[in-house]
Write an enzyme that holds these catalytic residues in place. Structure first.
Site, PDB file in Angstrom:
ATOM      1  N   CYS A   1      -1.867   4.761  11.977  1.00 28.35           N
ATOM      2  CA  CYS A   1      -2.534   3.638  12.617  1.00 28.35           C
ATOM      3  C   CYS A   1      -1.688   3.226  13.820  1.00 28.35           C
ATOM      4  CB  CYS A   1      -2.688   2.464  11.653  1.00 28.35           C
ATOM      5  SG  CYS A   1      -1.122   1.746  11.107  1.00 28.35           S
TER       6      CYS A   1
ATOM      7  N   GLU B   1       5.332  -5.809   3.636  1.00 27.58           N
ATOM      8  CA  GLU B   1       4.472  -6.747   4.369  1.00 27.58           C
ATOM      9  C   GLU B   1       4.297  -8.041   3.592  1.00 27.58           C
ATOM     10  OE1 GLU B   1      -0.161  -7.393   5.488  1.00 27.58           O
ATOM     11  OE2 GLU B   1       0.555  -5.327   5.658  1.00 27.58           O
TER      12      GLU B   1
ATOM     13  N   SER C   1      -0.075   6.112   7.105  1.00 29.64           N
ATOM     14  CA  SER C   1       1.357   6.415   7.207  1.00 29.64           C
ATOM     15  C   SER C   1       1.627   7.919   7.145  1.00 29.64           C
ATOM     16  CB  SER C   1       2.119   5.712   6.071  1.00 29.64           C
ATOM     17  OG  SER C   1       1.567   6.068   4.814  1.00 29.64           O
TER      18      SER C   1
ATOM     19  N   CYS D   1       3.998  -4.847  13.578  1.00 28.55           N
ATOM     20  CA  CYS D   1       2.621  -4.625  14.022  1.00 28.55           C
ATOM     21  C   CYS D   1       2.011  -5.941  14.504  1.00 28.55           C
ATOM     22  CB  CYS D   1       1.795  -4.067  12.861  1.00 28.55           C
ATOM     23  SG  CYS D   1       0.032  -3.935  13.220  1.00 28.55           S
TER      24      CYS D   1
ATOM     25  N   HIS E   1       5.981   4.678   4.842  1.00 26.94           N
ATOM     26  CA  HIS E   1       6.011   5.104   3.445  1.00 26.94           C
ATOM     27  C   HIS E   1       5.627   6.580   3.324  1.00 26.94           C
ATOM     28  CE1 HIS E   1       5.532   0.665   2.148  1.00 26.94           C
ATOM     29  NE2 HIS E   1       6.791   1.023   2.189  1.00 26.94           N
TER      30      HIS E   1
ATOM     31  N   SER F   1       3.003   4.595  -0.606  1.00 31.38           N
ATOM     32  CA  SER F   1       2.067   3.996   0.344  1.00 31.38           C
ATOM     33  C   SER F   1       0.932   3.269  -0.365  1.00 31.38           C
ATOM     34  CB  SER F   1       1.482   5.063   1.271  1.00 31.38           C
ATOM     35  OG  SER F   1       0.433   4.537   2.042  1.00 31.38           O
TER      36      SER F   1
END
Length: 296
Positions: free
Chosen positions: A12, A130, A275, A96, A40, A231
């Site tokens: 991404c 996160e 990822s 991000c 990850h 992930s």
């Protein structure tokens, strides 16, 4: 047998941006510290290690002085920035933009709802980088829910503001939202219901991959999903693949391929998480082709 790599898979924007920042910085230094795995995916972490990226944890961060530290795409809590100030650390901040915007929303909601004795609830994975950053915006008072059982942590007689980790599944978020709405009704049958504000904060670059993967999964006899086992996004997207194609297999790299998966198969699709680097999916494609080379 045809082997097709999903053109919509791969990094991404946030992950691609963070890795590019790391590689640019390592052109000027021999070693660059990174707070946690930059992505990850163990294969990519190892590739960047060879270039000089050294992964540290939060405890090791406290002991660093006068050096550069990369903040990965997942974002960080306020405490990290305070440590950097105290230890004269130069932060290369690759958080991000989507995550940063969500952190601001969570902080604003927490500051606003406190006066009404409200609660901030985050649908996400406990311990995920996160989520740690998001909870930090609430002085770690946010309630983290992952499963239906976790809803027991919420006081349904008090106001609730709900957010989601950006990489969780849309379906999962709306299921949790519906459960909270129902619990609030049940807990307040004889009184006025407290305010409930649900915010779908899932990244659309991530959530849009679900319908794309659904179509891709049905177009192939066998689906190989490539992702790091840590992930969260990978687990969510793989479940979408498995739902639409029972012949879906989750692997980290080409060494985990099994020849039996490809017997009497004419079409193989390869896809991955946000990822998962494209170069790794290509290695898997090459590995499948080699497995199925005719024996002379």
């Amino acid at each position: 047998m045809t082997i097709t790599i999903d053109k919509n898979s791969g990094y991404c924007f946030g992950v691609e941006f963070a890795i590019q920042m790391a590689e640019d910085e390592m052109e000027h230094v021999e070693e660059l510290y990174c707070l946690g795995d930059i992505v990850h995916n163990s294969m990519e972490v190892q590739r960047l290690y060879q270039k000089g990226l050294r992964v540290i944890d939060r405890e090791e961060l406290r002991n660093l002085r006068d050096c550069k530290v990369l903040i990965r795409a997942h974002g960080e809590p306020p405490e990290t920035y305070q440590i950097a100030l105290e230890n004269n650390l130069e932060l290369i901040d690759a958080s991000c933009p989507v995550v940063l915007k969500l952190q601001n929303r969570v902080k604003h909601a927490f500051d606003s709802i406190k006066k009404d004795d409200g609660q901030v609830v985050i649908y996400g994975q406990v311990g995920h980088a996160e989520v740690i950053g998001l909870a930090g915006q609430t002085c770690d008072e946010a309630i983290i829910v992952t499963t239906e059982e976790d809803l027991e942590k919420i006081d349904f007689k008090r106001p609730v503001t709900l957010f989601s980790q950006t990489t969780k599944s849309t379906k999962g978020f709306y299921h949790i939202k519906a459960l909270i709405e129902e619990r609030i009704k049940q807990a307040n049958e004889d009184s006025t219901q407290p305010e409930f504000d649900a915010n779908d904060s899932i990244c659309r670059q991530v959530s849009n991959r679900e319908p794309q993967l659904s179509r891709f999964a049905t177009e192939h006899d066998v689906l190989i999903f490539v992702s790091g086992k840590k992930s969260s996004n990978g687990k969510a997207l793989y479940s979408v693949c498995k739902q639409h194609n029972p012949n879906s297999y989750f692997i980290e790299n080409e060494t985990e391929l099994e020849q039996a998966w490809f017997e009497n198969v004419t079409s193989v699709g390869i896809c991955g998480a946000t990822s998962t680097p494209m170069w790794l999916m290509q290695q898997v494609a090459d590995g499948i082709a080699k497995l199925n080379e005719p024996v002379c």
